[in-house]
Design an enzyme around this catalytic site. Structure first.
Site, PDB file in Angstrom:
ATOM      1  N   ASP A  35      25.840   6.737  25.935  1.00 57.79           N
ATOM      2  CA  ASP A  35      25.084   5.537  26.317  1.00 57.79           C
ATOM      3  C   ASP A  35      25.258   4.384  25.320  1.00 57.79           C
ATOM      4  OD1 ASP A  35      24.023   7.179  28.350  1.00 57.79           O
ATOM      5  OD2 ASP A  35      22.366   7.800  27.058  1.00 57.79           O
ATOM      6  N   GLU A 212      21.366   3.101  37.299  1.00 59.69           N
ATOM      7  CA  GLU A 212      20.673   3.118  36.017  1.00 59.69           C
ATOM      8  C   GLU A 212      21.453   2.322  35.005  1.00 59.69           C
ATOM      9  OE1 GLU A 212      20.183   7.255  34.965  1.00 59.69           O
ATOM     10  OE2 GLU A 212      22.315   7.663  34.985  1.00 59.69           O
TER      11      GLU A 212
HETATM   12  O1  FUB Z   1      21.716   9.810  28.409  1.00 63.90           O
HETATM   13  C1  FUB Z   1      20.717  10.171  29.312  1.00 63.90           C
HETATM   14  C2  FUB Z   1      20.877   9.332  30.556  1.00 63.90           C
HETATM   15  O2  FUB Z   1      22.147   9.585  31.150  1.00 63.90           O
HETATM   16  C3  FUB Z   1      20.910   7.849  30.289  1.00 63.90           C
HETATM   17  O3  FUB Z   1      19.662   7.296  29.988  1.00 63.90           O
HETATM   18  C4  FUB Z   1      21.546   7.379  31.536  1.00 63.90           C
HETATM   19  O4  FUB Z   1      21.967   6.060  31.477  1.00 63.90           O
HETATM   20  C5  FUB Z   1      22.683   8.371  31.648  1.00 63.90           C
HETATM   21  O5  FUB Z   1      23.770   8.026  30.861  1.00 63.90           O
END
Ligand code: FUB
Length: 448
Positions: A35, A212
């Site tokens: 991330d 997301e």
């Molecule tokens: O790393 C955990 C979660 O997976 C992140 O918050 C999302 O964006 C995805 O990458």
């Protein structure tokens, strides 16, 4: 004559050409990083990734899920050499966070009036102001990009979600953008700690499939909303454009296709550093069997004249220059031949040990771009190799000016230091070509 032909057949050719500044991928190879939010502060790139770990034994945690206890920050001034400044925020040092939840997901960091605000999601240890116990978003504040960071005692009121992203417009207005299946935005007060407007969902993005990881940036008056989206079965990186941070947005295209190695998530940030645009993202190359242990990569990103973004193909070579005098891990290649060249893990029980290159066939070759020979004058090549039958190879720094090296047989890994007659200077591309029949495995090569 036979010898000359032999040397020619076993040629290692460095093709001379000046290239764009291009680090090897993944850029951090001693721990998992995911991330990535990259920011340019004070002329340096600071990387704020989340930190995947292997699920500790003996804890009642899901073995097949993310396990994320804390955050490190890294910095670099050349995108090749990264300094790990250590842990800046951890789950057991934030009052409102469930200290055994390992839920410190994707963060962001932004500078305002000389202070650095680090935003991070985590599981709340109590019912949050929205009446739920799920994810909240907290803030930690520092005087320097690398910390020390002091976390606030409570998460931001009115926000339940993950993947915070902060954008500050030219008029000084700050926005908090976050995700919870969909993407929402709200204005922030000047204190950067409270909402100044009601959250509103950004509705103009594709409606089907999870979205997301929002990351907004501005270029030439266009606001780009970038985000991972599950259009098919796993995430790909997409973007939408607008003339206003709050929208409306127009879905525009795909920045990076789904992971070729099946990593279910991806997560991006985009920066301009010294005039070049870069895409930071993650994949699972250091954990091929478990895609919740991820690693950050960088590749260059380019725009079309109309402001749209050209699709980025993930590379192993990545960006930045490699010094000729450093160990050049050629397995992080720019290009390889269609046949006879393979890259394999050094140790499948310890993927952090990296890879090596197998040049198994006649005319198998591998190309590694952007090696900085500086003023040149290197007279030696050092090579870590294994070649059970031994061989002769030719090193050349251009085709006309070949240097020769003799590789003695070794069925075990061996490091040899061999005189080379060829010389070069500046930034060059290296092409190693094996035109003989004996197998040669190379871990790294360097010049001195
Ligand atoms: O790393 C955990 C979660 O997976 C992140 O918050 C999302 O964006 C995805 O990458």
């Amino acid at each position: 004559m036979k010898d000359r032909k032999y040397y020619f057949l076993f040629s290692i050719v460095i093709i001379l050409s000046l290239l764009d500044v291009k680090a090897q991928n993944p850029i951090i190879q001693n721990q998992f990083t995911a991330d990535p939010t990259a920011r340019v502060f004070n002329g340096k790139v600071y990387l704020y990734p989340s930190h995947d770990i292997k699920t500790p034994e003996g804890k009642s945690l899901r073995k097949d899920w993310f396990c994320m206890p804390d955050y490190h920050v890294f910095s670099s001034d050349n995108l090749t050499d990264w300094t790990d400044h250590g842990v800046i925020v951890s789950q057991n040092k934030v009052k409102w966070v469930d200290s055994i939840s390992y839920s410190m997901w994707a963060p962001d960091c932004i500078e305002r009036n000389g202070k650095y605000y680090f935003y991070f999601p985590a599981n709340n240890n109590q019912v949050n102001p929205n009446g739920r116990k799920g994810f909240g978003i907290g803030v930690a504040i520092a005087d320097k990009p690398e910390g020390p960071y002091i976390p606030q005692d409570d998460p931001i009121k009115g926000v339940a979600g993950i993947d915070p992203n902060i954008f500050i417009g030219k008029d000084g207005q700050a926005y908090l953008i976050w995700a919870m299946g969909r993407i929402s935005i709200a204005k922030l007060k000047d204190n950067m700690l409270e909402l100044a407007s009601e959250p509103q969902e950004i509705k103009d993005l594709p409606t089907k499939g999870l979205k997301e990881g929002p990351f907004m940036f501005e270029r030439k008056g266009i606001y780009y909303m970038t985000y991972p989206h599950v259009e098919n079965t796993i995430e790909r990186l997409e973007y939408a454009m607008s003339d206003n941070p709050m929208g409306p947005y127009k879905f525009t295209g795909v920045i990076m296709d789904e992971s070729p190695t099946g990593c279910w998530t991806n997560h991006q940030s985009i920066i301009n550093f010294k005039g070049q645009w870069y895409l930071f993202y993650h994949q699972n190359d250091l954990s091929p069997k478990f895609d919740k242990n991820r690693s950050v990569c960088i590749d260059s990103l380019f725009f079309n004249a109309d402001g749209t973004i050209q699709k980025v193909k993930p590379t192993l070579r990545g960006v930045g220059l490699t010094k000729a005098t450093d160990k050049i891990q050629i397995d992080r290649y720019s290009r390889i031949s269609d046949n006879g060249t393979n890259v394999v893990y050094n140790d499948t029980l310890n993927y952090f040990d990296g890879w090596n290159t197998v040049l198994s066939g006649k005319n198998a070759w591998i190309q590694y771009n952007s090696i900085d020979f500086g003023i040149g004058n290197q007279k030696w090549v050092e090579i870590k190799y294994m070649s059970p039958k031994g061989t002769n190879i030719t090193v050349s720094q251009n085709i006309k000016n070949a240097g020769k090296i003799k590789i003695s047989a070794s069925a075990k890994w061996k490091t040899a230091r061999i005189k080379v007659s060829a010389n070069t200077s500046g930034v060059q591309n290296l092409v190693l070509t094996n035109t003989g029949n004996n197998v040669l495995e190379i871990d790294w090569i360097r010049f001195e």
